[in-house]
Design an enzyme around this catalytic site. Structure first.
Site, PDB file in Angstrom:
ATOM      1  N   SER A 112      -7.242   0.656  10.960  1.00  0.00           N
ATOM      2  CA  SER A 112      -8.215   1.086   9.959  1.00  0.00           C
ATOM      3  C   SER A 112      -7.920   2.481   9.434  1.00  0.00           C
ATOM      4  CB  SER A 112      -9.620   1.031  10.562  1.00  0.00           C
ATOM      5  OG  SER A 112     -10.176   2.325  10.639  1.00  0.00           O
ATOM      6  N   LYS A 113      -8.133   2.628   8.135  1.00  0.00           N
ATOM      7  CA  LYS A 113      -7.870   3.916   7.495  1.00  0.00           C
ATOM      8  C   LYS A 113      -8.725   5.014   8.095  1.00  0.00           C
ATOM      9  CE  LYS A 113      -6.135   2.776   2.993  1.00  0.00           C
ATOM     10  NZ  LYS A 113      -6.463   1.753   2.033  1.00  0.00           N
ATOM     11  N   ARG A 114      -9.917   4.652   8.476  1.00  0.00           N
ATOM     12  CA  ARG A 114     -10.868   5.660   8.941  1.00  0.00           C
ATOM     13  C   ARG A 114     -10.535   6.267  10.292  1.00  0.00           C
ATOM     14  NH1 ARG A 114     -16.711   4.975   9.305  1.00  0.00           N
ATOM     15  NH2 ARG A 114     -16.395   7.165   9.745  1.00  0.00           N
ATOM     16  N   THR A 151      -6.387   2.453  -2.905  1.00  0.00           N
ATOM     17  CA  THR A 151      -7.711   2.869  -2.442  1.00  0.00           C
ATOM     18  C   THR A 151      -7.630   3.964  -1.384  1.00  0.00           C
ATOM     19  OG1 THR A 151      -7.661   1.104  -0.801  1.00  0.00           O
ATOM     20  CG2 THR A 151      -8.759   0.622  -2.880  1.00  0.00           C
TER      21      THR A 151
END
Length: 520
Positions: free
Chosen positions: A256-258, A17
RNA sequence: GCCCCCAUCGUCCAGUGGCCGAGGACGCCGCCCUUUCAAGGCGGUAACACGGGUUCGAAUCCCGUUGGGGGUGCCA
């Protein structure tokens, strides 16, 4: 524990993802270590059942990042998207056995009922459990399939790292196993695959711990319904579970990826060495008993014990990673350092370094293709090597050698040249002193009073004394004139490699910049 | 709300009842070395969350509190 005769079978089962997450990399590492240290098999399985969120390039990125880290899969990659028929079989079996029931409630229905009942719990209330709704068809027909949780009892997760963790069934709702579109969900596909692939050890992040009892229930229901593993043989008992502590950011939240720098690809592109990266990753949640922090992969494979993994979340400290990377870089033989720098040095501006190679994907050398001088870089390499913590810092240390004009850092120029009233005098004196040195010896092979580091050092020392300054204060303006920056590799070596002609030309250019007419 | 996990310097770890007036590493500060910057050397800063037990003795065992985190999706 179930085995297939060849040691443990572990799996790394990421969902494609996004970029490869450092937390995933650590989970992969710990799985890989268990396989390597006991003659086991490291299986890679791409969990791409959610077509909405998965992309092929992400899956390729995972394979490529694993390869970079030296953890190629022994088996796979398997793709869940290619195994839907198998999941459908499992669903049929579970349905026939009465472990599942159809449900046509929407999220809004459920929430409304919960509110009306004054229940703050967001879980499913079991509304359809006794309605006896039929399955409409293999494509779901708009009805999801839920797992009928036992109302009584508990399920215990025997975790190697945490011990037995007990979950009361009363706190778990009837979770969805098949979407209303007919697509299988994580718990179902994941368990079917683990059974079919004869997985013996499930090693993954702690965030999966609360859903593990659901998986266990599905595992048992499948076995009770007579599910036959794809490879044949007896239906296996539960795998060994190990839930790794999470990797967190400075706010102690799950990475977190963000908002956090979690992409392994980025570290690769910045010039972190895979062996340093793996070493650092291993230290997050584990450490050898003798307290050593720097060790080889072979030592890691030998010493690592799942039982010794910590329980508490760990902060991914880039500063410490960077320090360790610097240690690894300095420990490299110079020749290898030069080779490892190639992706950052040999490319031309604007084109990906290394030509068609997929990596580094975003780095480019700041000088035009073709102007890179192998020999010049080799001479500077030992000096550069001990001054960088990542390979990505290399170009900025030597770019003055390969560019026609040095890139002038305006802040440095102002500070060291512009505000220094004696700068012009120093530059003029330097122009004269260096100009008097023998020409044509810039290749470093000359003898006598040539343009070599020793001579340049001595001459500059004399120059410093003549203007009443320390050598340190004197070299400042000269360095900025020649390299454009206030800091860099040792000056005299830099000058020798640059050569007499370019040194004199750059001193002239700097003087012009200061408004001093050349030629005295 | 409910379920679950966790708790030693700012950070990552060591520590598994006495060897701990808590050790290492990163960071930070100072000094040395030094042509800049690094590297290196030396020194320093800084922690057992709290309260009860158990024990001759607790950072280590038990209970509770507090705090943090994860989960609670027709994501994985």
């Amino acid at each position: 524990m179930p085995t297939t005769g060849g040691g443990p079978r572990v799996r790394f089962a990421p969902s494609p993802t996004g970029y490869f997450h450092v937390g995933s990399a650590r989970a992969a590492l710990f799985n890989w270590l268990v396989a390597r240290q006991s003659g086991g098999t490291f299986v890679l399985r791409i969990e791409d059942t959610d077509a909405e969120r998965n992309r092929e390039e992400w899956a390729e990125g995972i394979v490529s990042a694993l390869h970079w880290l030296g953890m190629d899969a022994d088996e796979g990659p398997y793709r869940q998207s290619a195994r839907s028929a198998r999941y459908a079989e499992a669903v049929d079996l579970l349905w026939s056995a009465g472990a599942l029931y159809a449900c046509d409630c929407t999220r809004d229905d459920i929430d409304a009922r919960n509110r009306a009942a004054g229940i703050a719990t967001p879980g499913y209330d079991g509304f359809c459990r006794a309605r006896g709704l039929e399955r409409v068809g293999p494509d779901g027909g708009g009805r999801a399939l839920r797992f009928a949780m036992p109302h009584e009892g508990t399920t215990t997760v025997a975790d190697v790292i945490r011990g037995d963790v007990v979950f009361p069934h009363g706190a778990m709702d009837d979770f969805v196993v098949v979407k209303s579109s007919g697509a299988p969900l994580f718990v179902l596909a994941n368990v079917v695959d683990d059974v079919d692939m004869a997985i013996t050890h499930v090693i993954r992040g702690e965030d999966l711990l609360p859903t593990t009892p659901r998986g266990i229930l599905v595992w048992q229901a499948l076995g009770a319904a007579g599910w036959v593993p794809e490879r044949g043989g007896a239906y296996p008992g539960l795998p060994v579970f190990a839930h790794l502590p999470l990797l967190v950011n400075e706010q102690r939240k799950k990475l977190s990826k963000r908002r956090d720098p979690v992409a392994v690809e980025d570290y690769r592109d910045k010039g972190y060495l895979p062996e340093a990266f793996v070493n650092y990753l291993a230290l997050l949640g584990w450490s050898p008993h003798d307290g050593r922090e720097v060790f080889t992969v072979d030592e890691l494979v030998e010493w690592f014990r799942l039982e010794d993994v910590n329980h508490a979340p760990a902060f991914f400290d880039v500063a410490k990673l960077t320090h360790m990377n610097g240690e690894y870089i300095r420990a490299l033989p110079v020749g290898e350092f030069i080779e490892r720098c190639r992706p950052w040095t040999s490319g031309g501006a604007g084109s990906p370094a290394g030509g068609a190679a997929p990596w580094p994907s975003r780095t480019t050398a700041p000088w035009p293709a073709g102007s890179f001088d192998e020999g010049a870089f080799a001479r500077m390499a030992p000096l550069v090597q001990e001054r960088v913590a990542t390979l990505g810092e290399v170009p900025a240390m030597v770019d003055f050698l390969f560019l026609d004009e040095p890139v002038v850092d305006e802040g440095d120029w102002a500070r060291v040249v512009g505000k220094d009233e004696g700068a012009a005098q120093i530059l003029e004196a330097a122009r004269a002193a260096y100009g008097a040195l023998g020409a044509g010896l810039g290749d470093g092979t000359g003898s006598g009073a040539g343009f070599d580091p020793e001579t340049l050092h001595r001459v500059t020392q004399e120059l410093a004394e003549s203007v009443g300054r320390t050598l340190a204060k004197t070299q400042g303006p000269i360095r900025v004139a020649l390299t454009g920056r206030r800091v860099g590799p040792p000056l005299f070596e830099s000058m020798a490699v640059l050569g007499r002609d370019r040194v004199l030309a750059r001193l002239d250019a700097a003087l012009r910049r200061l408004g001093v007419p050349p030629g005295t």
